[in-house]
Design a protein around this motif. Structure first.
Motif, mmCIF file in Angstrom:
data_model
loop_
_atom_site.group_PDB
_atom_site.id
_atom_site.type_symbol
_atom_site.label_atom_id
_atom_site.label_comp_id
_atom_site.label_asym_id
_atom_site.label_seq_id
_atom_site.Cartn_x
_atom_site.Cartn_y
_atom_site.Cartn_z
ATOM 1 N N LYS A 134 0.844 -1.191 0.000
ATOM 2 C CA LYS A 134 0.000 0.000 0.000
ATOM 3 C C LYS A 134 0.879 1.241 0.000
ATOM 4 O O LYS A 134 1.856 1.317 0.740
ATOM 5 N N LEU A 192 -4.167 4.133 -6.786
ATOM 6 C CA LEU A 192 -4.343 3.145 -7.854
ATOM 7 C C LEU A 192 -4.353 3.821 -9.221
ATOM 8 O O LEU A 192 -3.667 3.385 -10.159
ATOM 9 N N LYS A 219 -0.956 5.031 -10.563
ATOM 10 C CA LYS A 219 -0.166 3.968 -11.199
ATOM 11 C C LYS A 219 -0.623 3.780 -12.651
ATOM 12 O O LYS A 219 0.209 3.658 -13.563
ATOM 13 N N GLY A 279 -6.453 -3.974 -10.985
ATOM 14 C CA GLY A 279 -7.000 -2.689 -10.550
ATOM 15 C C GLY A 279 -8.520 -2.714 -10.465
ATOM 16 O O GLY A 279 -9.100 -2.122 -9.541
ATOM 17 N N GLU A 322 -9.342 -4.449 -7.315
ATOM 18 C CA GLU A 322 -9.071 -3.573 -6.174
ATOM 19 C C GLU A 322 -10.170 -2.526 -6.011
ATOM 20 O O GLU A 322 -10.635 -2.260 -4.893
#
Length: 173
Positions: A3, A27, A30, A130, A133
């Motif tokens: 994290k 996120l 990235k 992703g 997530e």
């Protein structure tokens, strides 16, 4: 995946909880870095490709760049809409991308096609992660955005791989 450190957010009336917004901004950062990186990997190929079918591949690489550049804007706008600060410089993209560095000495069209396929595949995998997530965080809108980007990356991978996928004695490779 480790994290990231706490993300500083701008004040926002975005209905997501602040901890979810912070996680999604990290996120999305990235994926913003990756989108910028991939966009210019396509340009690198566009500028330097040589060989058979030059003009077709040259144009394909430019079209892939343009499509990926549109993803850059979508991701950055979602990120900033959640109160984040988009980090869109070349240096930030290099620090945030999930992709391996693109070799600067590639010339042959097939080598560019294969190398870009690797990058498209790597980002496609990261996008799937992703989406999961974002789903786990309860952020349907970010999951939907990453799904949209993933569809585009999947199509780009198809366009690239179609150049070297051939039937061998009736069997697909």
């Amino acid at each position: 995946m480790a994290k990231p450190a706490t993300v500083k957010l701008h004040p926002s009336k975005n209905p997501q909880k602040e901890n979810v917004r912070g996680a999604m901004v990290a996120l999305l950062q990235k994926h913003l870095g990756t989108a910028i990186d991939l966009s210019y990997q396509c340009k690198q190929a566009h500028w330097n490709v040589k060989g058979m079918n030059f003009i077709a591949v040259h144009k394909l690489f430019d079209e892939l760049h343009e499509a990926t550049e549109a993803f850059v804007d979508l991701i950055a706008e979602r990120l900033t809409g959640m109160g984040g600060q988009a980090q869109g410089t070349v240096q930030a993209a290099a620090a945030n991308t999930v992709l391996e560095a693109y070799p600067l000495d590639i010339v042959k069209s097939e080598d560019h096609l294969r190398r870009l396929s690797d990058s498209y595949s790597a980002w496609g995998k990261a996008l799937i992660e992703g989406i999961e997530e974002a789903d786990e965080a309860g952020d349907d809108l970010t999951a939907d955005l990453l799904t949209e980007v993933g569809r585009g990356i999947s199509t780009g991978l198809y366009f690239l791989e179609s150049h070297f996928q051939v039937e061998d004695a009736g069997h697909s490779t």
